[in-house]
Design a protein around this motif. Structure first.
Motif, short mmCIF file in Angstrom:
data_model
loop_
_atom_site.label_atom_id
_atom_site.label_comp_id
_atom_site.label_asym_id
_atom_site.label_seq_id
_atom_site.Cartn_x
_atom_site.Cartn_y
_atom_site.Cartn_z
N THR A 128 -1.95 -4.57 -4.92
CA THR A 128 -1.83 -3.06 -4.26
C THR A 128 -2.79 -1.93 -4.36
O THR A 128 -3.67 -2.24 -4.87
N VAL A 149 -0.35 15.66 -6.50
CA VAL A 149 -1.38 14.86 -5.96
C VAL A 149 -2.32 15.95 -5.01
O VAL A 149 -3.28 15.57 -4.49
N VAL A 184 -3.81 2.13 -3.16
CA VAL A 184 -3.14 3.60 -2.29
C VAL A 184 -4.29 3.92 -1.62
O VAL A 184 -5.32 4.01 -1.86
N MET A 202 1.30 -1.00 0.06
CA MET A 202 -0.09 -0.01 0.47
C MET A 202 1.01 1.20 -0.10
O MET A 202 1.67 1.08 0.18
N SER A 203 0.02 2.67 -1.12
CA SER A 203 0.81 3.31 -0.98
C SER A 203 0.03 4.83 -0.34
O SER A 203 -1.05 4.94 -0.97
N VAL A 204 0.60 5.86 -0.01
CA VAL A 204 -0.39 7.28 0.41
C VAL A 204 -0.23 7.48 -1.38
O VAL A 204 -0.68 8.52 -1.37
N SER A 205 0.49 7.34 -2.34
CA SER A 205 1.04 8.05 -3.21
C SER A 205 1.04 7.67 -4.55
O SER A 205 1.87 6.22 -4.63
N PRO A 206 0.10 7.26 -5.72
CA PRO A 206 -0.04 6.77 -6.79
C PRO A 206 2.14 6.22 -7.80
O PRO A 206 2.08 5.66 -8.28
N SER A 207 2.26 7.96 -7.43
CA SER A 207 3.29 7.54 -8.19
C SER A 207 4.30 7.37 -7.22
O SER A 207 5.92 5.96 -7.83
N TYR A 208 4.51 6.89 -6.40
CA TYR A 208 5.79 6.09 -5.75
C TYR A 208 5.19 4.15 -5.91
O TYR A 208 6.21 3.16 -6.38
N LEU A 209 4.30 4.08 -6.38
CA LEU A 209 3.48 2.52 -7.01
C LEU A 209 3.98 2.53 -8.36
O LEU A 209 4.15 1.49 -8.51
N SER A 257 2.49 13.88 -0.52
CA SER A 257 1.14 13.80 -0.18
C SER A 257 0.48 13.84 1.78
O SER A 257 1.16 13.24 2.02
#
Length: 440
Positions: free
Chosen positions: A202, A359, A204, A180-187, A336
């Motif tokens: 995954t 974001v 967000v 999981m991530s707080v930002s789609p960019s990290y994924l 984010s």
């Protein structure tokens, strides 16, 4: 009921940003079908800000296992303060004992001490337990290598952390069951770097907020830091760290204030700006990061700063008392900020200074929660300055009806309340187990 081991080196009474998701989720895991066990470091081993009131938000029935770490007083001599490095060996064996004794089904790493992520793959190979990562910040980043970026902080420590990220990120993510991530960019960055990551489940998931914190904050005694209120003044407040990625938006804000003062000196005299808790260090150890920007822009007499970390609940109390909450964006478009969620619940006017296509810009638009000043890093700033002039006039006029956007309360409740976000986490945990089962 399935059992999840949560690895969070920081934990109340310690106050640190990377423990907040776990802290807010703990009251809701069991109703989502997961029984949590928390593995953290004994607070006496951590050189951080303490906020005993945070322990009131932790359900008493939650099992919490506190581990020692290599003593800071000795490791400091070697230049090593990082709690992830100091607790790694203790976590290795304490976590293995817990996985066996508590019959753990899944390990969840929710912290920014990224070296602890390596334990996931170690335990997976040793004990067969799948693991999930919570990417609150990017482990590997090229932000400071981009053209026009500021120099990275930390000297040799930054270079060492960057080397560790380059060596260990791919190895740790190789067998991860979900992320999981707080930002789609990290994924998206992970998908570009690692071919095998494309099949990993995954999600967000923002940090969110809980109304329980607001209730507790309202009951607190007078905060330890205050600002003087004189008649007719409008007080703008920012709480939280102000790192090297934020001066662009601060420069726009302060330049806009300077231009407003040149045009309307009597009105501008009533505008006061407070930046509290702008670093992660304890009182007496912080250095100003906002005041130098205000001085360069010629408005330091309107600004004050407290450059050490404040308590989370104390910040909420201050937010409830402010006239306007400040939300300056970062030139890192994937940034984010978690503070947008408690800001929303504080129900105060918000001034957001955002970068186009960031974001943060998307979040503010979805929540419809702020007066937005949009800009680009290198483009002209005249429109941003004009928008700031309009906002200052509105603030001085006590925000006439219809001057601020109508907040999207339904969207916030559905997507950013802690209880709903915990359900999303639980669904990702289930997908992680399914992913592992399908691969065996």
């Amino acid at each position: 009921m399935k059992r999840v081991l949560i690895v969070s080196p920081h934990f109340p009474p310690i106050n640190a940003p990377d423990l907040q998701r776990v802290r807010m989720s703990l009251p809701y895991y069991r109703s989502c079908g997961w029984d949590p066990v928390v593995l953290c470091v004994e607070d006496k081993e951590i050189d951080g800000v303490r906020e005993p009131e945070l322990t009131e938000t932790i359900p008493r029935e939650i099992k919490i296992v506190r581990c020692p770490a290599l003593p800071l007083r000795w490791m400091r001599l070697l230049g090593v303060r990082n709690i992830g490095l100091r607790c790694w060996l203790h976590f290795l064996f304490a976590g293995a004992r817990l996985i066996r004794r508590e019959q753990i089904d899944l390990v969840f790493f929710s912290n920014t001490q990224f070296v602890t992520f390596t334990l996931g793959r170690v335990w997976r190979a040793w004990l067969g337990t799948p693991y999930v990562f919570d990417l609150q910040d990017p482990w590997r980043t090229n932000y400071y290598e981009r053209a026009g970026s500021r120099r990275p902080p930390g000297g040799w420590k930054y270079k060492f952390a960057r080397l560790m990220a380059w060596l260990l990120e791919g190895w740790s993510f190789r067998h991860v069951a979900a992320v999981m991530s707080v930002s789609p960019s990290y994924l998206n960055d992970l998908r570009e770097r690692y071919v095998t990551f494309s099949t990993v489940p995954t999600a967000v998931i923002g940090f969110g907020a809980t109304r329980t914190d607001i209730v507790i904050a309202r009951s607190l005694s007078t905060p330890s830091v205050r600002y003087e209120r004189l008649g007719g003044e409008i007080h703008f407040l920012y709480t939280g760290a102000s790192g090297p990625v934020m001066p662009h938006s601060l420069s726009v804000l302060f330049d806009g204030l300077r231009l407003y003062r040149e045009k309307h000196p009597d009105r501008a005299r009533r505008l006061r700006f407070h930046f509290f808790g702008t670093s992660y260090v304890a009182p007496g150890q912080g250095r100003d990061s906002v005041m130098p920007v205000a001085e360069r822009c010629g408005v330091a007499d309107h600004v004050d700063e407290i450059p050490h970390r404040l308590g989370h609940l104390e910040c909420l109390r201050l937010q409830l008392e402010a006239d306007v909450l400040l939300l300056p964006g970062s030139s890192d478009l994937a940034y984010s900020p978690s503070k947008i969620y408690p800001y929303f619940l504080a129900d105060r006017p918000i001034l957001a200074i955002v970068f186009h296509d960031s974001v943060l810009e998307r979040l503010v638009h979805e929540l419809s929660c702020a007066f937005t000043v949009a800009m680009t890093e290198h483009g002209p700033k005249e429109k941003a300055h004009a928008a700031l002039e309009d906002f200052f006039d509105l603030a001085l006029a006590a925000f006439p009806p219809g001057s601020l956007p109508a907040k999207n309360q339904h969207y916030f409740d559905e997507h950013f309340l802690a209880e709903n976000l915990t359900r999303v986490q639980a669904r990702l945990f289930e997908r992680a187990l399914e992913h592992v089962a399908a691969a065996t």
